[in-house]
Structure formats: structure tokens, C-alpha cells
Design an enzyme around this catalytic site. Structure first.
Site, PDB file in Angstrom:
ATOM      1  N   ASP A  28     -66.438  69.263  39.629  1.00  0.00           N
ATOM      2  CA  ASP A  28     -67.323  68.162  39.054  1.00  0.00           C
ATOM      3  C   ASP A  28     -66.866  66.771  39.183  1.00  0.00           C
ATOM      4  O   ASP A  28     -65.882  66.319  39.017  1.00  0.00           O
ATOM      5  CB  ASP A  28     -67.742  68.714  37.728  1.00  0.00           C
ATOM      6  CG  ASP A  28     -68.774  68.097  37.274  1.00  0.00           C
ATOM      7  OD1 ASP A  28     -69.817  67.856  38.151  1.00  0.00           O
ATOM      8  OD2 ASP A  28     -69.155  67.889  36.069  1.00  0.00           O
ATOM      9  N   GLY A  31     -72.494  64.003  27.444  1.00  0.00           N
ATOM     10  CA  GLY A  31     -72.111  64.096  26.085  1.00  0.00           C
ATOM     11  C   GLY A  31     -73.142  64.360  25.274  1.00  0.00           C
ATOM     12  O   GLY A  31     -74.080  64.848  25.640  1.00  0.00           O
ATOM     13  N   VAL A  68     -73.710  71.980  32.029  1.00  0.00           N
ATOM     14  CA  VAL A  68     -73.260  71.944  30.124  1.00  0.00           C
ATOM     15  C   VAL A  68     -71.803  71.754  30.072  1.00  0.00           C
ATOM     16  O   VAL A  68     -71.022  72.785  30.634  1.00  0.00           O
ATOM     17  CB  VAL A  68     -73.722  73.416  29.715  1.00  0.00           C
ATOM     18  CG1 VAL A  68     -73.349  73.363  28.303  1.00  0.00           C
ATOM     19  CG2 VAL A  68     -75.380  73.377  29.681  1.00  0.00           C
TER      20      VAL A  68
END
Length: 303
Positions: free
Chosen positions: A82, A181, A231
Site C-alpha cells: 500500500d 485515519g 481499512v
């Protein structure tokens, strides 16, 4: 089942109108939490690691652990790098056996983003891996990438189409108002922009900043063409809070098997809830038949 490229599963998800959750894990225990949760509800899943986690755990160790989990649980599992800005790290992870990578050049002007993404696509076209790119700037903090609220920019729909035409990237993460976040209040998601982008491109779209988005908003994003939801913070916080709670209640209980089991169970329940939310529960068997009729392993010998 061996680790697979996420491209076919995401294409099937977008075509069928549901999503697949990609969970950022920070330990091998968290990895198994997510995989076991997916297996228990028959859901395809994407395991993600940041560059920081790659450096901490080692790409070869991560691939070996994820591969062992994929062999144990007969569900489609992809392994994704990622938000990477370094081509050398991307190549390192591909060589180790990652089946999906993200070149995040969203902080650069459009033409430079195209150029850097094409460097990765020049490698990926020889092997069976997914590549993800980002347009616009998603706010918040992801690993060591910080984008302030004032610097966050939403993706331009016509640029999304041009970007895909010029790079051939199979998955795109357009900035549409979410942030990395936990949110202070509800996120300002631009649903009309998602719809405009989805009408211009057929490729699966990626929803970054998926932690703590209201459930109705998630469902609307998925219905409009977001096939992957990331997530990270929510999973990490739930896992860590369970350990904190253990020591708050039983400060002398130092057996790792006890507090890690509590953390793992909490993480599993959260992961299940997210997969149910996006509609991927019960889809693993279906995806295996439609997207992966032949089991295979990544061949990175061309890199």
C-alpha cells in the site's frame, strides 16, 4: 489456495456490485486475524502492508506467512503493498511474491504521476499482479505520507479516464473526500464525483480511508463503483485497545497467549463486520469459480 492477483476479484466485485475489503496489518498475528475472519464467512480478502511494515517484518517473511495462510484457508487472498512511493521497494516486494502493488505518485503533477505509474506497469505487464494508482490527494496520515486538509484534492473525472487510458492501470483510487485515519465528524464524500468517474471508466475503483466511514456512506460508495475498501486505523486501534484493556483489568496477567487472543478475537469481529458491510461475505466460492478457475502462483522471474 495460493496467493492471487487482486485484479480478477476486484473486476468481479465491481461487475456484481459489491466490495472487497483490504486490511492493513502490522503483525503476523493481525494477518491471521483477518484471514481467519474471511475464511469463517467465506469472503475473498486483500492483505495490505505499508512500506513501514515491509521494513519492519521483511517482505519475504510477509509473503511466506501470507502464503501459508492462503494454503490453509481455501479462499482467494491477495497480498498488496500500500502507498509506496519508491520503485525499488515495489520491485523488492514483487520479487518476494506480492500479488498487488500501489505506486502512489499522487503528490506529483499529473504527467509525473503517469510517468511513474508506467514504470510499474512496464514490470507488471510481464507478470500476473495488480497495480493500483491514486489521483487527487487523500487527506490524513498513512505511514509516513502526510496530507493536510488544505492540501487534499479531489480527483477530476476526465483525468481519471485519461490516466487509465495512458497507463492501463487496472485499479484506481480517486480522492473523493475521504481521509486516512479516524474522522473528526462525518467525512464529506463526493458521491456525485464517484458516479461521474465510474461512468467514465470500467476499472474497479478503490475507497481509501475506509476506517469509521458511516455504514450508509460505505454502501453508497460500493453501489456507485467502489470495489475495494481500505481499512487500517480502525483495525489497528481495535487490536491495540484490546491489549490495553487486558492490562488495565489484569496488570499481572503477562501470558501473551491470553492478551493476544483477546486482541485477535476483537480484530476478527471487526474484520467480519467490514466484509459483511461491503457485501463480500459468502462470495469466496463464487469468485474462485468465476475469477480463478485455475489455481496459480505468482511467477516473478521476469523482474
Amino acid at each position: 489456495m495460493t496467493l492471487v492477483s487482486s485484479t480478477p476479484m476486484l473486476q468481479e466485485a465491481r461487475k456484481s456490485g459489491y466490495g472487497i475489503v483490504a486490511f492493513n496489518i502490522h503483525s503476523f498475528d493481525m494477518l491471521y486475524s483477518v484471514v481467519e475472519a474471511a475464511a469463517e464467512i467465506d469472503a475473498p480478502v486483500i492483505i495490505q502492508t505499508t512500506v513501514g511494515t515491509v521494513k519492519n517484518l521483511g517482505p519475504d517473511n510477509i509473503v511466506k506467512t501470507a502464503s501459508a495462510a492462503s494454503e490453509k484457508y481455501d479462499i482467494p487472498i491477495a497480498l498488496h503493498l500500500d502507498h509506496c512511493t519508491d520503485l525499488e521497494v515495489i520491485i523488492q516486494c514483487i520479487r518476494a511474491g506480492y500479488t498487488s502493488v500501489m505506486m502512489d505518485a499522487s503528490m506529483y503533477p499529473f504527467e509525473e504521476n503517469v510517468r511513474l505509474t508506467n514504470q510499474v506497469m512496464d514490470i507488471a505487464k510481464h507478470i500476473d499482479i495488480n497495480v493500483e494508482a491514486e489521483l487527487g490527494k487523500v487527506g490524513g496520515v498513512e505511514d509516513n505520507i502526510v496530507v493536510s486538509a488544505k492540501d487534499a484534492e479531489k480527483a477530476v473525472p476526465t483525468e481519471c479516464r485519461e490516466f487509465i487510458n495512458r497507463t492501463g492501470v487496472p485499479t484506481l483510487a480517486p480522492a473523493i473526500g475521504t481521509a486516512h485515519g479516524i474522522y473528526n465528524g462525518d467525512p464529506d464524500i463526493d458521491f456525485r464525483r464517484i458516479e461521474e468517474i465510474a461512468n467514465l471508466v470500467e476499472e474497479p475503483l478503490v475507497l481509501h480511508g475506509g476506517s469509521a466511514i458511516p455504514e450508509d456512506d460505505v454502501k453508497q460508495c460500493i453501489s456507485l463503483g467502489m470495489a475495494k475498501m481500505n481499512v487500517s486505523t480502525e483495525l489497528k486501534n481495535a487490536y491495540s485497545e484490546a491489549i490495553k484493556e487486558h492490562f488495565s483489568e489484569m496488570p499481572d496477567s503477562l501470558d501473551p497467549r491470553k492478551y493476544l487472543t483477546k486482541a485477535k478475537n476483537i480484530a476478527k469481529e471487526l474484520a467480519k463486520n467490514k466484509m459483511v458491510l461491503v457485501g463480500s461475505a459468502g462470495k469466496a466460492s463464487e469468485i474462485k469459480e468465476k475469477a480463478y478457475p485455475n489455481r496459480y502462483k505468482l511467477n516473478s522471474s521476469h523482474v
